[in-house]
Design an enzyme around this catalytic site. Structure first.
Site, PDB file in Angstrom:
ATOM      1  N   ALA A 181       0.976  -1.086   0.024  1.00 55.89           N
ATOM      2  CA  ALA A 181      -0.306  -0.008  -0.168  1.00 55.89           C
ATOM      3  C   ALA A 181       1.189   0.941   0.220  1.00 55.89           C
ATOM      4  O   ALA A 181       0.346   2.341  -0.446  1.00 55.89           O
ATOM      5  CB  ALA A 181      -1.174  -0.153   1.191  1.00 55.89           C
ATOM      6  N   GLY A 217      -7.616   2.930  -3.935  1.00 55.21           N
ATOM      7  CA  GLY A 217      -7.264   3.888  -2.596  1.00 55.21           C
ATOM      8  C   GLY A 217      -6.131   4.133  -2.432  1.00 55.21           C
ATOM      9  O   GLY A 217      -6.234   5.785  -2.036  1.00 55.21           O
ATOM     10  N   ASP A 218      -5.339   4.201  -3.383  1.00 57.93           N
ATOM     11  CA  ASP A 218      -3.556   4.451  -3.149  1.00 57.93           C
ATOM     12  C   ASP A 218      -3.492   5.306  -3.786  1.00 57.93           C
ATOM     13  O   ASP A 218      -3.321   6.233  -3.706  1.00 57.93           O
ATOM     14  CB  ASP A 218      -2.550   2.985  -3.080  1.00 57.93           C
ATOM     15  CG  ASP A 218      -3.024   2.080  -2.246  1.00 57.93           C
ATOM     16  OD1 ASP A 218      -2.910   1.863  -1.348  1.00 57.93           O
ATOM     17  OD2 ASP A 218      -2.707   1.067  -2.362  1.00 57.93           O
ATOM     18  N   LYS A 226     -13.953   8.252   1.510  1.00 60.07           N
ATOM     19  CA  LYS A 226     -14.437   7.613   0.675  1.00 60.07           C
ATOM     20  C   LYS A 226     -15.882   6.969   0.056  1.00 60.07           C
ATOM     21  O   LYS A 226     -15.824   6.166   1.199  1.00 60.07           O
ATOM     22  CB  LYS A 226     -13.324   7.019   0.007  1.00 60.07           C
ATOM     23  CG  LYS A 226     -11.767   7.643  -0.351  1.00 60.07           C
ATOM     24  CD  LYS A 226     -10.621   6.960  -0.276  1.00 60.07           C
ATOM     25  CE  LYS A 226     -10.313   6.248   1.313  1.00 60.07           C
ATOM     26  NZ  LYS A 226      -8.959   5.716   1.260  1.00 60.07           N
ATOM     27  N   LEU A 227     -16.435   7.212  -0.505  1.00 60.18           N
ATOM     28  CA  LEU A 227     -18.021   6.610  -0.846  1.00 60.18           C
ATOM     29  C   LEU A 227     -18.255   6.253  -1.638  1.00 60.18           C
ATOM     30  O   LEU A 227     -19.391   5.720  -2.278  1.00 60.18           O
ATOM     31  CB  LEU A 227     -18.873   8.129  -0.900  1.00 60.18           C
ATOM     32  CG  LEU A 227     -18.853   9.054  -0.002  1.00 60.18           C
ATOM     33  CD1 LEU A 227     -20.237  10.543  -0.082  1.00 60.18           C
ATOM     34  CD2 LEU A 227     -19.044   8.457   1.349  1.00 60.18           C
ATOM     35  N   ARG A 248       3.929 -13.380   4.331  1.00 62.03           N
ATOM     36  CA  ARG A 248       4.401 -12.624   5.145  1.00 62.03           C
ATOM     37  C   ARG A 248       5.296 -12.581   6.261  1.00 62.03           C
ATOM     38  O   ARG A 248       5.492 -11.889   6.385  1.00 62.03           O
ATOM     39  CB  ARG A 248       4.036 -11.556   4.769  1.00 62.03           C
ATOM     40  CG  ARG A 248       2.403 -10.830   5.766  1.00 62.03           C
ATOM     41  CD  ARG A 248       1.351  -9.945   5.279  1.00 62.03           C
ATOM     42  NE  ARG A 248       2.068  -8.871   4.814  1.00 62.03           N
ATOM     43  CZ  ARG A 248       0.918  -6.988   4.831  1.00 62.03           C
ATOM     44  NH1 ARG A 248       0.272  -7.952   4.579  1.00 62.03           N
ATOM     45  NH2 ARG A 248       1.887  -6.406   4.087  1.00 62.03           N
ATOM     46  N   ASN A 268       3.083   1.629  -3.466  1.00 60.04           N
ATOM     47  CA  ASN A 268       1.822   2.573  -4.394  1.00 60.04           C
ATOM     48  C   ASN A 268       2.073   3.053  -4.264  1.00 60.04           C
ATOM     49  O   ASN A 268       2.108   4.389  -5.388  1.00 60.04           O
ATOM     50  CB  ASN A 268       0.278   1.653  -4.010  1.00 60.04           C
ATOM     51  CG  ASN A 268       0.392   0.215  -4.675  1.00 60.04           C
ATOM     52  OD1 ASN A 268       1.084  -0.835  -4.813  1.00 60.04           O
ATOM     53  ND2 ASN A 268      -0.547  -0.304  -3.929  1.00 60.04           N
TER      54      ASN A 268
END
Length: 316
Positions: free
Chosen positions: A37, A261-262, A229-230, A109, A40
């Site tokens: 994330a 989102g990034d 954010k919608l 990870r 990015n």
């Protein structure tokens, strides 16, 4: 130490993206990429011409070398990336989706080099050379020591008068409990200037329902700007002085939602660092997020400065 516009930290992994659609168990060929994330966001800002630094740990292995090569190719400074002789670089598998549905992702990870990030990785002169810190909720979730580093970074950068952006980017599976996740991410958010949760993330973190209530929660905690954010409805924006809703960018077809989102964060951060007003910044966030979801890959859709300038000229 050269000056930086933005610095961030996190875990980057080798990403193997399936070349064919279908269940991962049936796929036999993959394309290798680098993912994460915070990575990015760093890539997106570097492509727009910002001087970006990224801090982390990678293993002394081929995946680690691949991550470092990716950073070099994207002109991201690696002065705070440590090469770990004890632990390996993580990786993940991702199914191919070209219809806008969520891909299947499997992570490998646990115990990675980046999960051993700690206060020992804090370099005051490196982070102090940046005017802005970006944090997400992913890196603080991978270990206790990584959370300690994130909190220390937020405290030090706030004390130095730097601006801080924070994207909660919830990963419940990485946390020991929902309660710990909420408490720790809200603690980090209390040091942020620009907070960018999704609506459902905001509901989980605050226990409140409406965008206005969620935004007020973070404004009362010290944030200067809250952008919620919608999805298809765009983004709700609130400061102490105003509130607006910025419509989403319409795209012809949603291909791959990972990284949207990034991309949104790249748009917000880049515009605000350029001195643009908040409505323009959110419009750019929607625009870059829209670019990200029209291609397969986490960062492949993030634009260069030339492409963004062209898109913004068309949008005028």
């Amino acid at each position: 130490m050269q000056s930086l516009d933005v610095v961030t930290y996190g875990e980057a992994m080798a990403l193997f993206v399936a070349t064919d659609t279908g269940d991962l168990c049936d796929v036999t060929t993959f394309v290798k990429r680098a993912a994460g994330a915070e990575l990015n966001v760093a890539i997106g800002l570097a492509r727009l011409g910002f001087k970006v630094g990224w801090a982390s740990r990678v293993g002394r292995d081929s995946f680690g070398r691949f991550v470092l090569k990716t950073l070099a190719d994207e002109n991201i400074d690696t002065g705070a990336v440590a090469i770990d002789d004890r632990y390996r670089t993580g990786f993940q598998l991702k199914s191919r989706c070209d219809d806008g549905s969520d891909p299947q992702i499997e992570y490998f990870r646990k115990g990675s080099a980046a999960s051993h990030l700690s206060l020992a990785d804090y370099k005051p002169e490196y982070f102090g050379a940046a005017r802005h810190l970006h944090l997400s909720g992913v890196a603080p979730a991978i270990s206790e020591t990584s959370f300690e580093l994130a909190l220390h970074l937020a405290q030090e950068m706030r004390a130095a008068g730097k601006t801080i952006s924070f994207d909660p980017n919830l990963r419940p599976m990485l946390w020991s409990s929902r309660e710990v996740m909420v408490e720790r991410l809200n603690k980090l958010a209390s040091y942020g200037d620009w907070i960018m949760p999704g609506l459902e993330e905001g509901r989980i973190l605050t226990g409140l329902d409406s965008p206005r209530e969620i935004a007020d929660f973070y404004l009362s905690g010290g944030a200067k700007k809250v952008v919620i954010k919608l999805g298809e409805k765009g983004a709700y924006v609130r400061t102490a002085e105003c509130e607006i809703t910025v419509p989403a960018t319409q795209v012809p077809k949603v291909i791959d939602t990972v990284g949207a989102g990034d991309g949104f964060a790249v748009g917000i951060i880049s515009a605000l660092l350029e001195g643009r007003d908040l409505a323009f910044a959110v419009g750019r966030g929607n625009r870059i997020g829209g670019m990200a979801i029209q291609v397969i890959g986490d960062s492949e859709g993030l634009p260069t400065r030339a492409r963004l300038d062209q898109e913004e000229l068309i949008a005028l």
